[in-house]
Scaffold this motif. Structure first.
Motif, mmCIF file in Angstrom:
data_model
loop_
_atom_site.group_PDB
_atom_site.id
_atom_site.type_symbol
_atom_site.label_atom_id
_atom_site.label_comp_id
_atom_site.label_asym_id
_atom_site.label_seq_id
_atom_site.Cartn_x
_atom_site.Cartn_y
_atom_site.Cartn_z
ATOM 1 N N VAL A 27 0.810 -1.254 -0.023
ATOM 2 C CA VAL A 27 0.062 -0.099 -0.044
ATOM 3 C C VAL A 27 0.957 1.094 0.132
ATOM 4 O O VAL A 27 0.577 2.175 -0.689
ATOM 5 N N PHE A 28 1.938 1.167 0.607
ATOM 6 C CA PHE A 28 2.916 2.485 0.855
ATOM 7 C C PHE A 28 3.493 2.722 -0.353
ATOM 8 O O PHE A 28 3.753 3.831 -0.839
ATOM 9 N N ILE A 29 4.051 1.475 -0.927
ATOM 10 C CA ILE A 29 4.657 1.633 -2.332
ATOM 11 C C ILE A 29 3.710 2.208 -3.441
ATOM 12 O O ILE A 29 4.140 3.162 -4.137
ATOM 13 N N ILE A 30 2.513 1.612 -3.344
ATOM 14 C CA ILE A 30 1.688 2.103 -4.390
ATOM 15 C C ILE A 30 1.036 3.500 -4.360
ATOM 16 O O ILE A 30 1.475 4.164 -5.295
ATOM 17 N N ILE A 68 6.674 17.228 -4.290
ATOM 18 C CA ILE A 68 5.851 15.934 -4.448
ATOM 19 C C ILE A 68 6.024 15.246 -3.219
ATOM 20 O O ILE A 68 5.196 14.443 -2.622
ATOM 21 N N PHE A 69 7.282 15.457 -2.372
ATOM 22 C CA PHE A 69 7.592 14.359 -1.086
ATOM 23 C C PHE A 69 6.552 15.124 -0.074
ATOM 24 O O PHE A 69 5.960 14.380 0.492
ATOM 25 N N ALA A 70 6.367 16.405 -0.172
ATOM 26 C CA ALA A 70 5.396 17.097 0.808
ATOM 27 C C ALA A 70 4.019 16.398 0.501
ATOM 28 O O ALA A 70 3.039 16.438 1.319
ATOM 29 N N SER A 71 3.506 16.463 -0.750
ATOM 30 C CA SER A 71 2.234 16.098 -1.221
ATOM 31 C C SER A 71 2.037 14.611 -0.730
ATOM 32 O O SER A 71 1.041 14.194 -0.202
ATOM 33 N N LEU A 72 3.007 13.867 -0.985
ATOM 34 C CA LEU A 72 3.147 12.309 -0.578
ATOM 35 C C LEU A 72 2.777 12.287 1.117
ATOM 36 O O LEU A 72 2.177 11.266 1.449
ATOM 37 N N LEU A 132 10.126 2.165 2.045
ATOM 38 C CA LEU A 132 9.938 1.745 0.637
ATOM 39 C C LEU A 132 9.073 2.563 -0.126
ATOM 40 O O LEU A 132 9.476 2.737 -1.321
ATOM 41 N N GLY A 133 7.917 3.068 0.395
ATOM 42 C CA GLY A 133 7.167 4.004 -0.398
ATOM 43 C C GLY A 133 7.773 5.172 -0.532
ATOM 44 O O GLY A 133 7.924 5.712 -1.929
ATOM 45 N N PHE A 134 8.550 5.913 0.280
ATOM 46 C CA PHE A 134 9.477 7.105 -0.078
ATOM 47 C C PHE A 134 10.332 6.744 -0.972
ATOM 48 O O PHE A 134 10.844 7.737 -1.951
ATOM 49 N N MET A 135 11.090 5.773 -1.083
ATOM 50 C CA MET A 135 12.280 4.961 -1.835
ATOM 51 C C MET A 135 11.678 5.044 -3.506
ATOM 52 O O MET A 135 12.164 5.369 -4.317
ATOM 53 N N ILE A 153 16.725 14.429 1.851
ATOM 54 C CA ILE A 153 15.343 13.153 1.858
ATOM 55 C C ILE A 153 15.789 12.457 3.226
ATOM 56 O O ILE A 153 14.496 12.158 3.804
ATOM 57 N N PHE A 154 17.006 12.177 3.610
ATOM 58 C CA PHE A 154 16.935 11.050 4.686
ATOM 59 C C PHE A 154 16.639 11.767 5.863
ATOM 60 O O PHE A 154 16.092 11.080 6.846
ATOM 61 N N ALA A 155 17.146 13.108 5.978
ATOM 62 C CA ALA A 155 16.424 13.820 7.387
ATOM 63 C C ALA A 155 14.994 14.054 7.321
ATOM 64 O O ALA A 155 14.571 13.769 8.418
ATOM 65 N N PHE A 156 14.357 14.097 6.313
ATOM 66 C CA PHE A 156 12.924 14.199 6.137
ATOM 67 C C PHE A 156 12.490 12.938 6.464
ATOM 68 O O PHE A 156 11.431 12.789 7.218
ATOM 69 N N ILE A 157 12.857 11.694 6.103
ATOM 70 C CA ILE A 157 12.298 10.544 6.386
ATOM 71 C C ILE A 157 12.398 10.169 8.100
ATOM 72 O O ILE A 157 11.686 9.700 8.484
#
Length: 260
Positions: A27-30, A68-72, A132-135, A153-157
């Protein structure tokens, strides 16, 4: 902690049997894949089905990879949190109700090991799924939009992962305290509905676990004051520890309520 390794293996095998190790990451990947693809092709989709007047040209904003990261993140904040609550609301209360816990409680069980084994495995599954979803999203963002700084990105995650650990701890602590239905209802109020409250009147306070998702996006903004983020992270860690202790206490206290 008596039988801690055995309890860890038991929890992991249980999530394999009920396919949570498959469908939760999926689900997270989709959603991670759909977010950049949908935003990239949205102008073409709207031109095809938008029924705009002839000759009208709507100018779409130029999205950056950070956008897009913020939207996700917004997608995960609702759908992802709801999945966590529904998937794990009966982790402890369900075992008491169906009598499975009886097989554990008759043994020399450490409730510290009992609660922590569930906490560790659930967090591993949730954080692994989110990563996995973020990657997956990162791959398509890099292709369809602009490149994003790897360190950001890694700090965000990492910041968002602390929020997810908080959510998991809330769900498990409530599951140790209440029946499954009550745990689910209160968990939704605490993790989802309070987010709405915080977004409406949260301007009156700057330090809160519920602000971590917002503060996570600060890593994409240059020259942003991070003091509120670090203070919120510290408060969240303290609250997580308190919730873990509460969950251990309630697991032991409610052991007598187990169905035989």
């Amino acid at each position: 902690m008596t039988g801690f390794g055995v309890l860890l293996r038991k929890e992991w095998r249980e999530h394999i049997r009920n396919f949570k190790v498959l469908w939760i990451p999926l689900v997270f990947i989709i959603f991670g894949v759909l977010e950049p693809i949908t935003n990239h092709f949205l102008p073409e989709i709207m031109k095809s089905v938008g029924n705009m007047p002839e000759g009208m040209d709507f100018q779409w904003p130029e999205f950056r990879g950070e956008d897009i990261f913020a939207s996700l993140l917004g997608q995960y904040q609702f759908i992802g949190i709801l999945i966590i609550v529904l998937a794990f609301m009966g982790t402890i209360s369900g075992e008491r109700k169906n009598g499975t816990a009886t097989l554990l409680y008759v043994r020399p069980l450490s409730f510290l090991a009992y609660f922590l084994s569930k906490w560790i495995i659930v967090n591993a599954l949730v954080l692994g799924s989110a990563c996995l979803g973020f990657m997956a999203s990162w791959y398509y963002i890099d292709i369809l939009f602009s490149a994003v700084d790897v360190g950001s990105i890694f700090a965000f995650i990492a910041t968002y992962s602390l929020w997810l650990i908080f959510v998991v701890t809330v769900v498990l602590a409530l599951s140790a305290w209440l029946p499954t239905g009550g745990a689910a209802g209160l968990a939704i109020v605490i993790t989802l509905i309070y987010q709405v409250i915080d977004s409406l009147i949260g301007a009156y306070w700057a330090v809160s676990p519920w602000k971590l998702a917002t503060y996570a996006t600060y890593w994409f903004q240059a020259d942003t004051d991070m003091s509120d983020l670090w203070m919120s992270a510290g408060v969240t860690v303290v609250v997580i520890i308190v919730l873990i202790l509460f969950g251990i206490f309630m697991s032991k206290r409610n052991a007598a309520k187990t169905t035989v």
